[in-house]
Design a protein around this motif. Structure first.
Motif, PDB file in Angstrom:
ATOM      1  N   VAL A 268       0.853  -1.190   0.000  1.00  0.00           N
ATOM      2  CA  VAL A 268       0.000   0.000   0.000  1.00  0.00           C
ATOM      3  C   VAL A 268       0.885   1.235   0.000  1.00  0.00           C
ATOM      4  O   VAL A 268       1.694   1.434   0.911  1.00  0.00           O
ATOM      5  N   GLU A 269       0.701   2.064  -1.023  1.00  0.00           N
ATOM      6  CA  GLU A 269       1.515   3.273  -1.192  1.00  0.00           C
ATOM      7  C   GLU A 269       0.760   4.497  -0.684  1.00  0.00           C
ATOM      8  O   GLU A 269      -0.469   4.525  -0.676  1.00  0.00           O
ATOM      9  N   SER A 270       1.521   5.507  -0.327  1.00  0.00           N
ATOM     10  CA  SER A 270       0.950   6.792   0.052  1.00  0.00           C
ATOM     11  C   SER A 270       1.982   7.877  -0.199  1.00  0.00           C
ATOM     12  O   SER A 270       3.172   7.585  -0.357  1.00  0.00           O
ATOM     13  N   GLY A 271       1.501   9.125  -0.256  1.00  0.00           N
ATOM     14  CA  GLY A 271       2.421  10.250  -0.321  1.00  0.00           C
ATOM     15  C   GLY A 271       2.502  10.976  -1.645  1.00  0.00           C
ATOM     16  O   GLY A 271       3.202  11.982  -1.751  1.00  0.00           O
ATOM     17  N   GLY A 272       1.802  10.516  -2.657  1.00  0.00           N
ATOM     18  CA  GLY A 272       1.825  11.233  -3.931  1.00  0.00           C
ATOM     19  C   GLY A 272       1.040  12.526  -3.846  1.00  0.00           C
ATOM     20  O   GLY A 272       0.421  12.842  -2.828  1.00  0.00           O
TER      21      GLY A 272
ATOM     22  N   GLN B  77       4.948  21.961  -6.888  1.00  0.00           N
ATOM     23  CA  GLN B  77       5.612  22.822  -7.862  1.00  0.00           C
ATOM     24  C   GLN B  77       7.043  22.363  -8.099  1.00  0.00           C
ATOM     25  O   GLN B  77       7.655  21.717  -7.236  1.00  0.00           O
ATOM     26  N   ALA B  78       7.557  22.704  -9.257  1.00  0.00           N
ATOM     27  CA  ALA B  78       8.942  22.385  -9.577  1.00  0.00           C
ATOM     28  C   ALA B  78       9.864  22.927  -8.489  1.00  0.00           C
ATOM     29  O   ALA B  78       9.680  24.054  -8.012  1.00  0.00           O
ATOM     30  N   GLY B  79      10.831  22.101  -8.106  1.00  0.00           N
ATOM     31  CA  GLY B  79      11.734  22.464  -7.031  1.00  0.00           C
ATOM     32  C   GLY B  79      11.290  21.987  -5.666  1.00  0.00           C
ATOM     33  O   GLY B  79      12.062  22.046  -4.702  1.00  0.00           O
ATOM     34  N   GLY B  80      10.067  21.520  -5.577  1.00  0.00           N
ATOM     35  CA  GLY B  80       9.521  21.057  -4.318  1.00  0.00           C
ATOM     36  C   GLY B  80       9.909  19.625  -3.991  1.00  0.00           C
ATOM     37  O   GLY B  80      10.694  18.998  -4.715  1.00  0.00           O
ATOM     38  N   SER B  81       9.339  19.126  -2.896  1.00  0.00           N
ATOM     39  CA  SER B  81       9.671  17.786  -2.405  1.00  0.00           C
ATOM     40  C   SER B  81       8.407  16.999  -2.085  1.00  0.00           C
ATOM     41  O   SER B  81       7.369  17.573  -1.746  1.00  0.00           O
TER      42      SER B  81
ATOM     43  N   LYS C  29      11.185  17.912 -10.742  1.00  0.00           N
ATOM     44  CA  LYS C  29      11.093  18.531 -12.053  1.00  0.00           C
ATOM     45  C   LYS C  29       9.809  18.078 -12.738  1.00  0.00           C
ATOM     46  O   LYS C  29       9.299  16.985 -12.439  1.00  0.00           O
ATOM     47  N   PRO C  30       9.303  18.863 -13.683  1.00  0.00           N
ATOM     48  CA  PRO C  30       8.086  18.431 -14.407  1.00  0.00           C
ATOM     49  C   PRO C  30       8.246  17.052 -15.051  1.00  0.00           C
ATOM     50  O   PRO C  30       7.264  16.295 -15.126  1.00  0.00           O
ATOM     51  N   GLU C  31       9.444  16.718 -15.474  1.00  0.00           N
ATOM     52  CA  GLU C  31       9.658  15.415 -16.110  1.00  0.00           C
ATOM     53  C   GLU C  31       9.612  14.256 -15.114  1.00  0.00           C
ATOM     54  O   GLU C  31       9.655  13.093 -15.518  1.00  0.00           O
ATOM     55  N   ASP C  32       9.497  14.542 -13.836  1.00  0.00           N
ATOM     56  CA  ASP C  32       9.309  13.491 -12.831  1.00  0.00           C
ATOM     57  C   ASP C  32       7.826  13.108 -12.709  1.00  0.00           C
ATOM     58  O   ASP C  32       7.500  12.154 -11.996  1.00  0.00           O
ATOM     59  N   THR C  33       6.962  13.822 -13.393  1.00  0.00           N
ATOM     60  CA  THR C  33       5.534  13.525 -13.342  1.00  0.00           C
ATOM     61  C   THR C  33       5.256  12.132 -13.891  1.00  0.00           C
ATOM     62  O   THR C  33       5.671  11.787 -14.996  1.00  0.00           O
ATOM     63  N   ALA C  34       4.575  11.315 -13.090  1.00  0.00           N
ATOM     64  CA  ALA C  34       4.297   9.931 -13.467  1.00  0.00           C
ATOM     65  C   ALA C  34       3.470   9.278 -12.365  1.00  0.00           C
ATOM     66  O   ALA C  34       3.293   9.850 -11.284  1.00  0.00           O
TER      67      ALA C  34
ATOM     68  N   VAL D  71       2.188  11.275  -9.009  1.00  0.00           N
ATOM     69  CA  VAL D  71       3.037  12.419  -8.671  1.00  0.00           C
ATOM     70  C   VAL D  71       2.993  13.379  -9.852  1.00  0.00           C
ATOM     71  O   VAL D  71       3.299  12.996 -10.979  1.00  0.00           O
ATOM     72  N   THR D  72       2.573  14.608  -9.590  1.00  0.00           N
ATOM     73  CA  THR D  72       2.487  15.618 -10.634  1.00  0.00           C
ATOM     74  C   THR D  72       3.311  16.828 -10.221  1.00  0.00           C
ATOM     75  O   THR D  72       3.112  17.371  -9.131  1.00  0.00           O
TER      76      THR D  72
END
Length: 121
Positions: free
Chosen positions: A5-9, A13-17, A86-91, A117-118
């Motif tokens: 079971v996953e959580s946390g997505g 904004q770009a640069g965030g965590s 980064k935006p390219e981490d969106t998935a 994650v967006t």
């Protein structure tokens, strides 16, 4: 039966965590390698980071220095700390674990349901 079971997505904004968590539950004898994969629209699923039972880690080149994988063996949980997003981490990010279930002669591969994650620019 073993479940991940996953959580946390979420949206950041770009640069965030963000920090992802994945907890394995059920009749578990042991867990070998745990990892995080991701799949962006129109792309193949790729391995982002993995950690062995002994704590050795491996990362996708594009996330090295920004993402950190860790695990708590007592809680059967794996984490992915994602910084400088980064935006390219969106998935959609998927948790994966190689688990030896109770009464099974061998380990099996298990997957979580995925968490979005967006990263906005």
């Amino acid at each position: 039966q073993v479940q991940l079971v996953e959580s946390g997505g979420g949206l950041v904004q770009a640069g965030g965590s963000l920090r992802l968590s994945c907890a394995a539950s059920g009749s578990i004898v042991s867990i070998n390698t745990m990892g995080w994969y991701r799949q962006a629209p129109g792309k193949q699923r790729e391995l982002v980071a993995a950690i062995t039972g002994g704590g050795s880690t491996d990362y996708l080149d594009s996330v090295k220095g920004r993402f950190t994988i860790s695990r708590d063996n007592a809680k059967n949980t794996v984490y992915l700390q994602m910084n400088s997003l980064k935006p390219e981490d969106t998935a959609v990010y998927y948790c994966n674990a190689d688990v030896l279930p109770l009464f099974s002669p061998r380990a099996h591969d298990y997957w979580g349901q995925g968490t979005q994650v967006t990263v906005s620019s």
